[in-house]
Design an enzyme around this catalytic site. Structure first.
Site, PDB file in Angstrom:
ATOM      1  N   SER A   1     -96.132   7.717  21.291  1.00  0.00           N
ATOM      2  CA  SER A   1     -95.739   9.121  21.256  1.00  0.00           C
ATOM      3  C   SER A   1     -96.884  10.000  21.781  1.00  0.00           C
ATOM      4  O   SER A   1     -97.425   9.728  22.842  1.00  0.00           O
ATOM      5  CB  SER A   1     -95.333   9.501  19.824  1.00  0.00           C
ATOM      6  OG  SER A   1     -94.666  10.729  19.796  1.00  0.00           O
TER       7      SER A   1
ATOM      8  N   ASP B   1     -88.794   7.917  21.492  1.00  0.00           N
ATOM      9  CA  ASP B   1     -90.089   7.845  20.819  1.00  0.00           C
ATOM     10  C   ASP B   1     -90.421   6.428  20.362  1.00  0.00           C
ATOM     11  O   ASP B   1     -89.622   5.759  19.705  1.00  0.00           O
ATOM     12  CB  ASP B   1     -90.099   8.785  19.607  1.00  0.00           C
ATOM     13  CG  ASP B   1     -91.496   9.088  19.131  1.00  0.00           C
ATOM     14  OD1 ASP B   1     -92.160   8.164  18.640  1.00  0.00           O
ATOM     15  OD2 ASP B   1     -91.930  10.244  19.266  1.00  0.00           O
TER      16      ASP B   1
END
Length: 373
Positions: free
Chosen positions: A45, A207
């Site tokens: 991320s 993500d």
């Protein structure tokens, strides 16, 4: 410093500014022309963005940290996602129209926020060509970016490394050699529903924290024997509070984000410690047959509640975003960590950098021992 030392940067949106403060504390113990003290860099991320930036400056640790700090200290929310009233309304309008269309007519990903500004920022700031050059020169062994594949619910690690490292395949996770670019970073940081998924090689990715079962697997597969982890876990999760009423939607959403970004990493660290303790009871020749090796770790995490810190800078968040969040019950007094992930404003990110620096200095003896300084 041996080539088997890895840096692992977890995810956490705006919280990732904390990682820069930790690196700022470490870099002061190295000469100005020294390379990074970890040959393997793994990120998830927002941590993947920080990690990639550092990897592109693998030959000069000071320059990499200085540039990364400058960006975070001058951040604005508008550089990550559209945050003006016209921008937010236009995006929500487009999402509403797409929702009424048939899937065969429009396959674009829906999202609460439009992160097109982040794509522009990454294209401007990161020279991905430097990754290959640093690998060829020996300044870097491998860089990996964790993603979640929505097509098959697997955790996929895209990595760029020297030729000695191969792809790996395990239950519900795999590592795939690739030439990393902006789209990989956007995919890794695409928080579900908040930011749109990214299409890579006919599959859709989001993500990297979502399907991440073993966050420490990537550096180990890439050859790490020593791992430094900058975790963004917030200490408020360790408290037990009595609730008079049912928790609000905002509170639950905050817990979900905390779980996605921190819980699997904490669990993997505990599992690694148990394996290390078990290996001490096994003779060396048996360890080799089992293809197991002890892994030394150093973990640095925030000493303060990042949600409470973000609340102090709540008014810095753009009006349109504050209004949008208010519809799900989020305000300055809310018991939710969502703001701490979405508040990309320089006052807050600068405070996180200072906290990271101070926390690292409090562990400076451990850091010196880990890096053999």
């Amino acid at each position: 410093m041996p080539a088997s030392t890895a840096l692992v940067l977890g995810g956490g949106g705006a919280r990732a500014a904390y990682q820069v403060g930790v690196l700022k504390a470490i870099v002061q113990f190295y000469p100005r022309n020294h390379g990074i003290p970890f040959k393997i860099v793994c990120g998830t991320s927002a941590g993947a963005i920080n990690g990639t930036s550092i990897a592109t400056h693998a030959s000069c640790f000071h320059l990499g940290v200085r540039k990364l700090e400058w960006v975070w200290r001058h951040f604005e929310t508008s550089k990550v996602y559209r945050s003006s009233i016209p921008g937010v309304l236009a995006h929500l309008g487009r999402m509403a129209l797409r929702g009424m269309q048939h899937d065969n007519v429009n396959s674009d990903a829906g999202s609460l926020l439009d992160n097109e500004p982040l794509r522009k920022l990454l294209n401007e700031l990161i020279d991905f060509g430097r990754i290959d050059r640093n690998i060829r020169s020996g300044a870097l062994t491998a860089l990996s970016v964790d993603t979640s594949c929505y097509n098959n619910s697997r955790s996929v690690t895209f990595f760029q490394a020297n030729r000695e490292l191969d792809n790996w395949y395990r239950a519900r996770r795999s590592g795939e050699r690739s030439r990393l670019n902006t789209e990989h970073l956007l995919a890794s940081s695409a928080i579900p529903l908040v930011f749109p998924s990214i299409k890579l090689k006919q599959h859709y990715y989001g993500d990297g924290s979502v399907h991440q079962l073993a966050p420490l697997a990537s550096p180990i597969h890439l050859g790490a024997e020593r791992i430094m982890v900058i975790n963004l876990d917030s200490p408020h999760k360790l408290e037990t509070r009595e609730l008079e009423y049912h928790p609000k939607t905002a509170t639950i959403a905050g817990h979900l984000l905390d779980t996605i970004f921190s819980d699997t990493l904490n669990s993997d660290l505990e599992r690694l410690e148990r394996i290390n303790n078990t290996l001490q009871l096994i003779p060396q020749e048996s360890r080799e047959r089992l293809s197991l090796r002890p892994i030394t770790t150093l973990v640095i995490k925030p000493s303060e509640d990042l949600s409470q810190m973000a609340a102090r800078y709540y008014q810095d968040m753009p009006f349109a975003i504050r209004t949008l969040l208010s519809f799900i019950g989020i305000d300055k007094e809310s018991d939710s960590s969502i703001v701490s992930y979405l508040l990309f404003e320089k006052a807050y990110t600068s405070a996180l950098i200072e906290l990271g620096y101070q926390d690292a200095m409090c562990q400076i003896d451990e850091i010196k021992a880990f890096f053999r300084l």
